[in-house]
Design a protein around this motif. Structure first.
Motif, PDB file in Angstrom:
ATOM      1  N   VAL A   5       0.845  -1.196   0.000  1.00 44.39           N
ATOM      2  CA  VAL A   5       0.000   0.000   0.000  1.00 44.39           C
ATOM      3  C   VAL A   5       0.882   1.248   0.000  1.00 44.39           C
ATOM      4  N   GLY A   6       1.947   1.214   0.760  1.00 47.06           N
ATOM      5  CA  GLY A   6       2.868   2.350   0.812  1.00 47.06           C
ATOM      6  C   GLY A   6       3.441   2.696  -0.544  1.00 47.06           C
ATOM      7  N   GLN A   7       3.668   1.699  -1.392  1.00 45.69           N
ATOM      8  CA  GLN A   7       4.207   1.958  -2.725  1.00 45.69           C
ATOM      9  C   GLN A   7       3.192   2.633  -3.640  1.00 45.69           C
ATOM     10  N   LEU A   8       1.976   2.807  -3.167  1.00 45.40           N
ATOM     11  CA  LEU A   8       0.944   3.531  -3.910  1.00 45.40           C
ATOM     12  C   LEU A   8       0.741   4.948  -3.373  1.00 45.40           C
ATOM     13  N   ARG A   9       1.458   5.308  -2.312  1.00 49.32           N
ATOM     14  CA  ARG A   9       1.263   6.602  -1.655  1.00 49.32           C
ATOM     15  C   ARG A   9       2.289   7.630  -2.110  1.00 49.32           C
ATOM     16  N   LEU A  10       1.790   8.759  -2.562  1.00 48.68           N
ATOM     17  CA  LEU A  10       2.598   9.927  -2.900  1.00 48.68           C
ATOM     18  C   LEU A  10       2.146  11.019  -1.942  1.00 48.68           C
ATOM     19  N   ILE A  11       3.005  11.426  -1.027  1.00 50.25           N
ATOM     20  CA  ILE A  11       2.636  12.287   0.089  1.00 50.25           C
ATOM     21  C   ILE A  11       3.308  13.653  -0.038  1.00 50.25           C
ATOM     22  N   SER A  12       2.625  14.685   0.420  1.00 45.84           N
ATOM     23  CA  SER A  12       3.177  16.039   0.445  1.00 45.84           C
ATOM     24  C   SER A  12       3.422  16.472   1.879  1.00 45.84           C
ATOM     25  N   ILE A  13       4.509  17.198   2.079  1.00 43.64           N
ATOM     26  CA  ILE A  13       4.738  17.810   3.385  1.00 43.64           C
ATOM     27  C   ILE A  13       3.655  18.862   3.594  1.00 43.64           C
ATOM     28  N   GLY A  14       3.054  18.845   4.750  1.00 45.60           N
ATOM     29  CA  GLY A  14       2.008  19.811   5.067  1.00 45.60           C
ATOM     30  C   GLY A  14       1.569  19.627   6.502  1.00 45.60           C
ATOM     31  N   PRO A  15       0.494  20.292   6.901  1.00 41.48           N
ATOM     32  CA  PRO A  15       0.032  20.208   8.291  1.00 41.48           C
ATOM     33  C   PRO A  15      -0.296  18.774   8.724  1.00 41.48           C
ATOM     34  N   GLU A  16      -0.862  17.982   7.806  1.00 35.45           N
ATOM     35  CA  GLU A  16      -1.206  16.604   8.170  1.00 35.45           C
ATOM     36  C   GLU A  16       0.000  15.665   8.109  1.00 35.45           C
ATOM     37  N   MET A  17       1.059  16.089   7.422  1.00 29.23           N
ATOM     38  CA  MET A  17       2.240  15.249   7.263  1.00 29.23           C
ATOM     39  C   MET A  17       3.487  16.119   7.368  1.00 29.23           C
ATOM     40  N   PRO A  18       3.849  16.548   8.591  1.00 31.22           N
ATOM     41  CA  PRO A  18       5.077  17.346   8.745  1.00 31.22           C
ATOM     42  C   PRO A  18       6.311  16.515   8.392  1.00 31.22           C
ATOM     43  N   HIS A  19       7.415  17.182   8.178  1.00 28.64           N
ATOM     44  CA  HIS A  19       8.635  16.521   7.711  1.00 28.64           C
ATOM     45  C   HIS A  19       9.031  15.338   8.602  1.00 28.64           C
ATOM     46  N   GLY A  20       8.945  15.494   9.917  1.00 29.73           N
ATOM     47  CA  GLY A  20       9.324  14.400  10.828  1.00 29.73           C
ATOM     48  C   GLY A  20       8.471  13.158  10.641  1.00 29.73           C
ATOM     49  N   LYS A  21       7.179  13.353  10.481  1.00 34.90           N
ATOM     50  CA  LYS A  21       6.281  12.207  10.267  1.00 34.90           C
ATOM     51  C   LYS A  21       6.547  11.562   8.905  1.00 34.90           C
ATOM     52  N   LEU A  22       6.825  12.396   7.917  1.00 35.64           N
ATOM     53  CA  LEU A  22       7.155  11.877   6.591  1.00 35.64           C
ATOM     54  C   LEU A  22       8.430  11.036   6.647  1.00 35.64           C
ATOM     55  N   MET A  23       9.408  11.475   7.444  1.00 32.88           N
ATOM     56  CA  MET A  23      10.643  10.700   7.639  1.00 32.88           C
ATOM     57  C   MET A  23      10.322   9.326   8.220  1.00 32.88           C
ATOM     58  N   ASP A  24       9.446   9.287   9.215  1.00 36.86           N
ATOM     59  CA  ASP A  24       9.055   8.012   9.831  1.00 36.86           C
ATOM     60  C   ASP A  24       8.365   7.098   8.821  1.00 36.86           C
ATOM     61  N   GLU A  25       7.498   7.671   7.987  1.00 39.20           N
ATOM     62  CA  GLU A  25       6.796   6.886   6.970  1.00 39.20           C
ATOM     63  C   GLU A  25       7.780   6.328   5.940  1.00 39.20           C
ATOM     64  N   ALA A  26       8.764   7.135   5.547  1.00 39.33           N
ATOM     65  CA  ALA A  26       9.778   6.680   4.587  1.00 39.33           C
ATOM     66  C   ALA A  26      10.606   5.550   5.185  1.00 39.33           C
ATOM     67  N   ALA A  27      11.010   5.704   6.444  1.00 40.72           N
ATOM     68  CA  ALA A  27      11.821   4.678   7.106  1.00 40.72           C
ATOM     69  C   ALA A  27      11.046   3.379   7.293  1.00 40.72           C
ATOM     70  N   ALA A  28       9.734   3.479   7.399  1.00 41.01           N
ATOM     71  CA  ALA A  28       8.900   2.289   7.564  1.00 41.01           C
ATOM     72  C   ALA A  28       8.510   1.678   6.218  1.00 41.01           C
ATOM     73  N   GLY A  29       8.897   2.321   5.112  1.00 44.15           N
ATOM     74  CA  GLY A  29       8.552   1.800   3.790  1.00 44.15           C
ATOM     75  C   GLY A  29       7.093   1.987   3.434  1.00 44.15           C
ATOM     76  N   ARG A  30       6.471   3.019   4.014  1.00 46.61           N
ATOM     77  CA  ARG A  30       5.037   3.211   3.796  1.00 46.61           C
ATOM     78  C   ARG A  30       4.711   4.350   2.837  1.00 46.61           C
ATOM     79  N   ILE A  31       5.704   4.833   2.072  1.00 47.35           N
ATOM     80  CA  ILE A  31       5.432   5.808   1.011  1.00 47.35           C
ATOM     81  C   ILE A  31       6.320   5.502  -0.190  1.00 47.35           C
ATOM     82  N   ALA A  32       5.819   5.869  -1.363  1.00 47.23           N
ATOM     83  CA  ALA A  32       6.585   5.682  -2.596  1.00 47.23           C
ATOM     84  C   ALA A  32       7.342   6.945  -2.973  1.00 47.23           C
ATOM     85  N   GLY A  33       6.810   8.081  -2.540  1.00 44.54           N
ATOM     86  CA  GLY A  33       7.455   9.319  -2.902  1.00 44.54           C
ATOM     87  C   GLY A  33       6.758  10.505  -2.290  1.00 44.54           C
ATOM     88  N   SER A  34       7.239  11.672  -2.677  1.00 44.95           N
ATOM     89  CA  SER A  34       6.731  12.910  -2.122  1.00 44.95           C
ATOM     90  C   SER A  34       6.615  13.948  -3.225  1.00 44.95           C
TER      91      SER A  34
END
Length: 166
Positions: free
Chosen positions: A7-36
């Motif tokens: 599912v993470g390989q289907l997620r393209l996420i933007s830095i913003g109020p719902e996804m601050p940089h720190g949370k995005l880092m955690d998602e990347a480290a967990a393999g739960r995003i494909a890109g930004s």
């Protein structure tokens, strides 16, 4: 891959109020995003890429995208303004410069060219396209794609699909 990783390989996420940089880092480290998208500078992209490649289980690199509609660091006329020139070669050149500049920041995908045909001047995104003429729009879109892809390793993505401008 786990279901979360798939599912993470289907997620393209933007830095913003719902996804601050720190949370995005955690998602990347967990393999739960494909890109930004909208992370357009190396100081943001590099740590995200390192988290994805060095800290995730599958070590899959992230893909960075940005809306490079009329330039990146160098600002060019809007696509509607460029269309007034009736100069496909000029549109190709500005797209090539924009791709080179954004590629230097780690961006490999742009949400451009916008290929909708404007049917109503009140439409707020009319400026992103080449106006109301389908022939001119097709020629300038092709030129912009060629310009974006000239340096290699860069994806142009025609948008907004059928009838959006209507």
């Amino acid at each position: 891959m786990t279901v979360d990783e798939k599912v993470g390989q289907l997620r393209l996420i933007s830095i913003g109020p719902e996804m601050p940089h720190g949370k995005l880092m955690d998602e990347a480290a967990a393999g739960r995003i494909a890109g930004s998208f909208n992370t357009v500078v190396r100081r943001d992209n590099r740590p995200l890429q390192e988290a994805a490649v060095m800290r995730s289980r599958r070590e899959i690199p992230l893909f960075f995208a940005y809306d490079v509609v009329h330039g990146h660091r160098t600002t060019f006329p809007t696509p509607l303004g460029e269309a007034a020139s009736f100069d496909p070669k000029g549109c190709e050149e500005t797209a090539a410069v924009a791709a080179k500049e954004s590629r230097a920041q780690g961006v490999r995908w742009t949400f451009a060219p916008m290929v909708d045909i404007a049917r109503d001047a009140r439409w707020g995104r009319i400026v992103e396209g080449a106006g109301e003429d389908p022939y001119l729009g097709s020629k300038l879109a092709a030129a912009r794609v060629q310009g974006f892809q000239r340096g290699g390793k860069y994806a142009a993505c025609a948008k907004h699909w059928v009838a959006y401008g209507a």
